[in-house]
Scaffold this active site. Sequence first.
Site, PDB file in Angstrom:
ATOM      1  N   ASN A   1      29.769  31.801  36.609  1.00 50.82           N
ATOM      2  CA  ASN A   1      29.876  32.449  35.307  1.00 50.82           C
ATOM      3  C   ASN A   1      29.037  31.678  34.287  1.00 50.82           C
ATOM      4  O   ASN A   1      29.187  30.460  34.141  1.00 50.82           O
ATOM      5  CB  ASN A   1      31.340  32.482  34.867  1.00 50.82           C
ATOM      6  CG  ASN A   1      31.561  33.351  33.655  1.00 50.82           C
ATOM      7  OD1 ASN A   1      30.645  33.984  33.143  1.00 50.82           O
ATOM      8  ND2 ASN A   1      32.795  33.394  33.186  1.00 50.82           N
TER       9      ASN A   1
ATOM     10  N   GLU B   1      28.614  30.624  23.287  1.00 56.12           N
ATOM     11  CA  GLU B   1      29.979  30.365  22.836  1.00 56.12           C
ATOM     12  C   GLU B   1      30.382  28.916  23.101  1.00 56.12           C
ATOM     13  O   GLU B   1      31.503  28.516  22.789  1.00 56.12           O
ATOM     14  CB  GLU B   1      30.972  31.301  23.515  1.00 56.12           C
ATOM     15  CG  GLU B   1      31.096  31.127  25.016  1.00 56.12           C
ATOM     16  CD  GLU B   1      32.247  31.931  25.591  1.00 56.12           C
ATOM     17  OE1 GLU B   1      33.353  31.364  25.661  1.00 56.12           O
ATOM     18  OE2 GLU B   1      32.043  33.096  25.959  1.00 56.12           O
TER      19      GLU B   1
ATOM     20  N   HIS C   1      27.764  42.455  33.164  1.00 55.67           N
ATOM     21  CA  HIS C   1      28.264  41.106  32.881  1.00 55.67           C
ATOM     22  C   HIS C   1      29.189  40.706  34.026  1.00 55.67           C
ATOM     23  O   HIS C   1      30.094  41.458  34.386  1.00 55.67           O
ATOM     24  CB  HIS C   1      29.025  41.092  31.555  1.00 55.67           C
ATOM     25  CG  HIS C   1      29.788  39.829  31.314  1.00 55.67           C
ATOM     26  ND1 HIS C   1      29.172  38.598  31.224  1.00 55.67           N
ATOM     27  CD2 HIS C   1      31.118  39.597  31.166  1.00 55.67           C
ATOM     28  CE1 HIS C   1      30.092  37.672  31.017  1.00 55.67           C
ATOM     29  NE2 HIS C   1      31.275  38.254  30.980  1.00 55.67           N
TER      30      HIS C   1
ATOM     31  N   SER D   1      42.493  40.118  30.199  1.00 48.27           N
ATOM     32  CA  SER D   1      41.039  40.126  30.090  1.00 48.27           C
ATOM     33  C   SER D   1      40.426  41.146  31.034  1.00 48.27           C
ATOM     34  O   SER D   1      39.477  41.858  30.673  1.00 48.27           O
ATOM     35  CB  SER D   1      40.489  38.725  30.382  1.00 48.27           C
ATOM     36  OG  SER D   1      39.124  38.658  30.070  1.00 48.27           O
TER      37      SER D   1
ATOM     38  N   LYS E   1      33.602  40.144  42.202  1.00 45.55           N
ATOM     39  CA  LYS E   1      34.599  41.144  42.588  1.00 45.55           C
ATOM     40  C   LYS E   1      34.941  42.051  41.409  1.00 45.55           C
ATOM     41  O   LYS E   1      35.178  43.249  41.590  1.00 45.55           O
ATOM     42  CB  LYS E   1      35.858  40.454  43.117  1.00 45.55           C
ATOM     43  CG  LYS E   1      36.951  41.422  43.619  1.00 45.55           C
ATOM     44  CD  LYS E   1      36.444  42.382  44.670  1.00 45.55           C
ATOM     45  CE  LYS E   1      36.171  41.705  45.992  1.00 45.55           C
ATOM     46  NZ  LYS E   1      37.341  41.274  46.707  1.00 45.55           N
TER      47      LYS E   1
ATOM     48  N   THR F   1      35.740  29.762  38.453  1.00 47.72           N
ATOM     49  CA  THR F   1      34.783  30.645  37.785  1.00 47.72           C
ATOM     50  C   THR F   1      33.949  29.895  36.756  1.00 47.72           C
ATOM     51  O   THR F   1      33.417  30.497  35.826  1.00 47.72           O
ATOM     52  CB  THR F   1      35.493  31.833  37.115  1.00 47.72           C
ATOM     53  OG1 THR F   1      36.416  31.358  36.131  1.00 47.72           O
ATOM     54  CG2 THR F   1      36.251  32.653  38.146  1.00 47.72           C
TER      55      THR F   1
ATOM     56  N   CYS G   1      31.188  36.122  25.448  1.00 52.40           N
ATOM     57  CA  CYS G   1      30.040  36.370  26.321  1.00 52.40           C
ATOM     58  C   CYS G   1      29.077  37.406  25.763  1.00 52.40           C
ATOM     59  O   CYS G   1      28.052  37.689  26.389  1.00 52.40           O
ATOM     60  CB  CYS G   1      30.533  36.816  27.696  1.00 52.40           C
ATOM     61  SG  CYS G   1      31.645  35.632  28.487  1.00 52.40           S
TER      62      CYS G   1
ATOM     63  N   LYS H   1      34.658  46.234  41.363  1.00 51.44           N
ATOM     64  CA  LYS H   1      35.741  47.119  40.952  1.00 51.44           C
ATOM     65  C   LYS H   1      35.333  47.968  39.748  1.00 51.44           C
ATOM     66  O   LYS H   1      35.658  49.160  39.672  1.00 51.44           O
ATOM     67  CB  LYS H   1      36.986  46.292  40.602  1.00 51.44           C
ATOM     68  CG  LYS H   1      37.631  45.583  41.779  1.00 51.44           C
ATOM     69  CD  LYS H   1      38.835  44.784  41.308  1.00 51.44           C
ATOM     70  CE  LYS H   1      39.519  44.070  42.454  1.00 51.44           C
ATOM     71  NZ  LYS H   1      40.692  43.274  41.998  1.00 51.44           N
TER      72      LYS H   1
ATOM     73  N   SER I   1      34.690  38.884  25.369  1.00 49.08           N
ATOM     74  CA  SER I   1      36.109  38.946  25.033  1.00 49.08           C
ATOM     75  C   SER I   1      36.297  38.943  23.523  1.00 49.08           C
ATOM     76  O   SER I   1      35.479  38.439  22.767  1.00 49.08           O
ATOM     77  CB  SER I   1      36.853  37.773  25.670  1.00 49.08           C
ATOM     78  OG  SER I   1      36.860  37.892  27.069  1.00 49.08           O
TER      79      SER I   1
END
Length: 1156
Positions: free
Chosen positions: A418, A137, A305, A262, A310, A211, A169, A314, A454
């Site tokens: 990232n 991207e 991904h 996001s 963190k 990031t 991504c 989650k 995204s």
Amino acid sequence: MTKQAMAVGAVAGAIASTIARSSSFSRGRSGSTSGSVTSPAADVSSAVPPPPRGNGKNVGILAMEVYTPRTYIAQSALELHSGVSPGRFTVGLGQDGLAVTGDAEDVNSMALTVVHSLLEKYDIDPMRVGRLEVGTETLIDKSKSCKTVLMDLFPNNPDIEGATVVNACYGGTSAFLNALAWVESDGWDGRYAIVVAVDIAAYARGPARPTCGAGAVAVLVGRDAPLAMIDPRERSTHATNVYDFYKPDHSVEYPTVDGALSQTCYYRALEDCYARFCDKVDALNGVVDDERRFHADAADYFVFHAPYNKLVQKSYGRMHYVDARRKHARRVADAMVRGGDTEEKKDDCTPQDVAGGNPLADSSVKVSPSPFTDADLTRPIEETYTDRALENTIKSVSKSSYEKRLTDANVTSKVVGNTYTASVFFGLASLIDRAGGRGDLTPGKTAVVFSYGSGAIATMYRLHVREPTGAAGCGGDDRVFTIGEMVRNLDLTRRLAMREEVLPQELDLALETRARMHRGGAPYSPVYPTIGRMFPGTYYLNGIDSKWVRSYSRVPLDSVPEAPGTAGMLAPPIVLRLANRDAVSTPATGMLDVLTHGGDTLDKIAEARHRVACVITGTSAGLPHGDDSRDVFDPSNLRRLVEGEVQCIKPISGTLKMAMLDKNVVQVKKLPGGKTERFTISSDKDVIKVAAQLGPLDLNANYGVPEGLAETMDIAAQVAVAAGLEALKSAGLVSGKSNDPSEWILPERYRDTTGVVYASSFPAMDAAVGEVMRFLQSKTVGAASAERLVFTLRNRLLRVAPDRKLGDDDEAAFARLLSRVREVEGSGVSIGGGGEDASVSSTASSGPYEFDRKFLFRVLVLGNAQLAQLAGCRGPNTQTNAACAGTTQAIGMAQDMLISGRAERVVVVAGDNGSGGTLLPWLGSGFRALGAATTQEAVEDAACPFDKRRSGMVLGAGGIGMVLETESSCQERMKLPAVPGCQPCQIRARLLATQYSNSAFHGAALDRKHIASELHRFLNDVELIHGISKAEIATHGVYFSHETSTHASPAASCAGNEVAALRSAFGDELLAKLLILNTKGYTGHPMGVSFEDVAAVEVLMRQVVPPMPNYKERDDYLGNIKISKGGAYACRYALRFAAGFGSQVAFALYASSQHE
């Protein structure tokens, strides 16, 4: 039947239907032709493992290679550098480091590096490659693909399919799935496929910058793979349309990001993919009972991904939560189908359901009670995304499973950062390197992969570890690829340990350098990193020639990198010089390293925040009361303005209307189809009828200014000087108790450190035009006979009379007047008396014109110099004309002076008199010719900002003053004894940030796209330096609009452009919370004078807002906006936007004095 029972029944029916469809799908795949439904008992009783599935092609990953820059930044160091609390990035984001590089590397160079290395390490013949597809991207060309650049590595093999795939991504995953499909298809020609995922994650200053990252992965795809997608049906995809992360601005590398949205979209995509993935796997295996269903512990490994670790933790926990919800729903449905109670017996499940299976998937077993309540399992899932208590529960019960199944895959992304499209493949490489290196990736093990991009598209699929047979390989031979070979060639743990840690400020320097390259044009020569700071075998950008052609070279494989810690700064001196230049040229944007001193660990952001900290200690406002009995600088002006108790707009005199009619104004109207129509303004119904005009101002009587000095100033300068003196008094710097000049002079200790900035749209214009008119009148009206004046007056009346005829009474009156004139002609007797409409006298009594010897002072020595002389301000002194953005720009210039250390305090003053008797006939005619001025007669119809009825602006006049100081200067003043007779020093409000620029667009029109982009930039800088988000400004702030009520069309209106920019920056949801204010509906448009800026300070002090003046009808074009109704309003921030003729744009953000 109750509504609750009906709802439960509906759920039961839906789930039963889904189970039935799953069973039918399974039978169809196995070739069964029976129409009966296989009983669950029959499935459960079968102890024989399911037969091998798939088509035997075993397409998947044969080999992998990765690349990440040799230099990286530790997140712990970045925390210290960024001025955030320890653990903000390392614990809060779960990241340990991020890769960083300069302008000498781009996605093409990194793709070249990783593909060349793959071919070398695995000894792949380029002629044996039949497909090459890239996912990225990070676009450096809107047409030419990265894949075509890679063809340089295949010089004799043009027969290679594939292109570059773009979707945030997800592009790499899409390329991978395309390659799998090609190798599995009947169109496959037996050659390898190579998939490349490559990106440089770059973010603007703000919370997302930690990031960042950079990296590339190359995957060799073929049949008989050691890591294969045995059954291509074992996957699910989620696709939807959402704006959570996108890159619409091609002038920058940075994305537009809604971070909260996001994350929510990531959760939605994961949960949707996972639920349907489970259903598909269960259906393929013929599973319908809970004990054998696929769940979050059913795979040996998971690869996600990973924008930051963190989020992965989650998200994996939420898969356990989804398991529990799905199992609960199935049990409710089963109970309803069987007609039993929804409260099942607690002893109908074995301990193995918990101890050996997924503990969260069972909500009824006694051995290990579910941590979830029924409410947790039945509430709308969207409500659970922000439930911190539930999040902690999910984390605690999934922790051990996460450590077992995801830790290996996440190690690399934690230290690289990232990498967008490459992220999920770095996870696979990390899993192979660590688990494979330990010998744990044995045949039969599985890894479930989740990829998200995204926009949004996501896919979940399963890979199986297997022992290749060599019977159905690729490339025209029987070569066997193994997990062990991948482990040896990746050597990832050792390679990551060989990287060089650089200072955290290198991230900003690198991104600013890349930004300069992005906007610099061609030709371009990259600056860094140098060859010695790269790994051997790394490709780098040589340069971009004048035709935008990029060329690349490779670091020799036998080169020796510079030893870590010996090379100093990664950025070379030229980058540091450019950064210093940027810091000087844009000191208010947060790039303040040039002003700081100290070691490498200096808290730069905290220092930046300290540097831009400006406080407001004094304000004043001179309102255009007109014939009101109040003084121009009545002490209650600002209070009454913010309480909505003042209306300065009033009807103008007939003389001014006649003066505008005399100008023979022609308005050109645009018609549909591109045609125009000329419209001559020949009647008083088509001229301006209202304005806000200044009353008398006596500098001598109020401030002790010598009359001779006062006469050297035009009206605009006089009102600005008075505003400055009043602001100094408000700040406690002068006493100003009487008109004694000594009471308006600064104490000696403050004079050299006090500057002045004067803003005016028409500086000295009043004096210049007035003098010219006096001269012309002496040559026309003054030289004319009384008889000629009578005839001229009659002709003027005829022009506006109906049918161009006068009545009999009027004709008789003129006859008598003419007779009287002829009687006294030559006797020296004046005709006419005092007042605005008289003052015409004969030549004998008026005398000849005499040039005003103070003319140069009036037009050359402006208000800034006059105020400095009167108050003793010996600091920096200047004047600015940004048209109607003048005051806000002047405040920005004052902040720059304070930041740069040129002054400790600056008095900002503004003055204009565009609605006065001298300028109104000219300026009013000018705005009327543009169609920008209203012709409404009633004030409530003429001044109606944001109202659908608005029809044009109302001219105004006035002056403001504002004293800005550095916070340290203010604190020092507070420690000293107050100046005798002065009020105590206090912080009235804080000026947090300013920004001023030019749209380079049009003399009168607003460029809404540029304004929106500038507002984005401004708010991003605010969040970077002060940590104040858009949401906080919208929720706890007010917006002081520029709205002038101009309304040529909805799209071209001032309000339309402002609201469009606000909506672009804040979004609909936040904009609906931002309270919109306006003062021009009370004061008219005072041109370069911004009552809004001083009113913003008053609002923050009093916590009271004015109602939107004369607001009656909603304008649907503006959408849902929060119009002020006035009264008490708790607010912390005031956002100000100003625009001026000539494409001038300015922003300011104020905060209450309590803001820290």
